[in-house]
Write a protein that holds these residues in place. Structure first.
Motif, short mmCIF file in Angstrom:
data_model
loop_
_atom_site.label_atom_id
_atom_site.label_comp_id
_atom_site.label_asym_id
_atom_site.label_seq_id
_atom_site.Cartn_x
_atom_site.Cartn_y
_atom_site.Cartn_z
N UNK A 1 0.92 -1.33 -0.05
CA UNK A 1 0.10 0.04 -0.14
C UNK A 1 0.77 1.24 0.04
N UNK A 2 1.83 1.13 0.98
CA UNK A 2 2.81 2.51 0.97
C UNK A 2 3.72 2.47 -0.29
N UNK A 3 4.05 1.61 -0.80
CA UNK A 3 5.00 1.49 -1.90
C UNK A 3 4.19 1.93 -2.98
N UNK A 4 2.92 1.69 -3.30
CA UNK A 4 2.03 1.91 -4.46
C UNK A 4 1.77 3.44 -4.30
N UNK B 1 2.75 6.21 -6.76
CA UNK B 1 1.69 6.93 -7.36
C UNK B 1 1.09 5.94 -8.42
N UNK B 2 0.96 4.61 -8.17
CA UNK B 2 0.51 3.57 -8.76
C UNK B 2 -0.83 2.88 -8.03
N UNK B 3 -1.43 2.24 -8.56
CA UNK B 3 -2.61 1.24 -7.79
C UNK B 3 -2.04 0.10 -7.35
N UNK B 4 -2.55 -0.43 -6.28
CA UNK B 4 -1.91 -1.55 -6.00
C UNK B 4 -1.81 -2.87 -6.78
N UNK B 5 -2.84 -3.28 -7.64
CA UNK B 5 -2.75 -4.33 -8.40
C UNK B 5 -1.73 -4.09 -9.73
N UNK B 6 -1.53 -2.73 -10.06
CA UNK B 6 -0.39 -2.44 -10.99
C UNK B 6 1.02 -2.72 -10.61
#
Length: 308
Positions: A18-21, A25-30
């Motif tokens: 979650x924090x990395x996404x 500035x990405x969605x978690x699935x991406x």
């Protein structure tokens, strides 16, 4: 690979997807797809999946070290590329013969630095042959030499200024007291010359050979300052560029002796660059500024220069 490395490093350092996404500035699935893509390309899992937690395994620790190093080098490369493209920043690498490096270039470099304070200069010295070898080996950007082989299609040349050659002796020496001389008269007294292999020594040797003279060479050195000092002490006469001698002549420490049958002429200091190489922007800007120089003799106080 670098976007995948960036995603992987962020997951490791942020400790959660979650924090990395959010950081990327990405969605978690991406982000999840990028991590799986990296694992597929490397052929190993990078995390042990314990419930909803991702724990870095041994392979992940190894990849993390290399990924950090790769990203760091990538950033450094991009920073240096930006510097190469910025004419107001960076380092200009110069190779120069003894006369240009000691007497002619310092005022030019100082004046340019005053106008462009973010530009640095690195200056290496050597004979014209050695400096051109540095240029061919791409160890320097610009070469300032007095001798360039004719017909070098791989090199661009730009004559900058002329430096008269003077016959000098100690004011109280027999050479100076003899007044106006013929070239052949010089064999009566010892000479102090640059060492073999220097452009100036080659020129003196060729002059003597053309007139069938055998000079009495008392001392050799690779330092123009040493030659001047030895001549002042009466060891012998010498031939020196005006730029290196005129301060001592003006102070009365050296005397200029006139030759009645030979014009010693002048050496031309030439800027040389490679035709096949793109210069860093800062070096190209500096080289372009030198086109404002007006060639002329007696440049010890600095050549006349209209450079920006």
């Amino acid at each position: 690979m670098h976007p995948l490395y960036e995603a992987f490093v962020q997951v490791v350092e942020q400790e959660t997807m979650v924090k990395a996404a959010e950081a990327l500035h990405l969605t978690q699935p991406t982000l999840t797809r990028q991590i799986r893509q990296l694992e597929a390309q490397l052929g190993v899992p990078l995390f042990d999946r314990i419930g909803k937690r991702l724990v870095l395994n041994r392979a992940g620790e190894l990849v993390y070290r290399y990924a950090k190093r790769s990203l760091r080098e990538d950033r450094r490369m991009r920073e240096e590329l930006r510097t190469l493209a910025d004419p107001e920043a960076g380092t200009v690498s110069i190779g120069a013969g003894l006369t240009p490096s000691i007497y002619l270039l310092p005022p030019v470099l100082a004046a340019y630095r005053a106008r462009h304070p973010r530009v640095r200069f690195e200056v290496r010295t050597g004979s014209s042959r050695e400096v051109l070898e540095m240029l061919e080996a791409r160890e320097i950007d610009l070469a300032f030499v007095t001798t360039v082989e004719a017909g070098r299609e791989d090199l661009e040349t730009q004559p900058l200024w002329h430096d008269d050659l003077l016959l000098v002796a100690a004011p109280d020496s027999d050479v100076a007291r003899a007044g106006r001389l013929r070239l052949a008269d010089l064999v009566r007294w010892p000479a102090v010359l640059m060492g073999s292999g220097s452009g100036l020594r080659d020129w003196v040797n060729e002059l003597a050979a053309r007139h069938g003279l055998h000079l009495d060479i008392a001392m050799e050195t690779d330092s123009l300052e040493s030659i001047s000092r030895l001549v002042q002490l009466g060891v012998g006469w010498s031939v020196l560029p005006r730029s290196s001698a005129e301060g001592d002549v003006a102070a009365g420490r050296l005397a200029v002796v006139e030759l009645t049958d030979v014009d010693l002429g002048a050496r031309t200091v030439t800027l040389v660059t490679r035709r096949d190489s793109l210069l860093p922007a800062c070096a190209a800007r500096f080289a372009a500024s030198l086109s404002g120089m007006r060639a002329g003799g007696g440049a010890a106080a600095g050549p006349e220069w209209d450079g920006v």
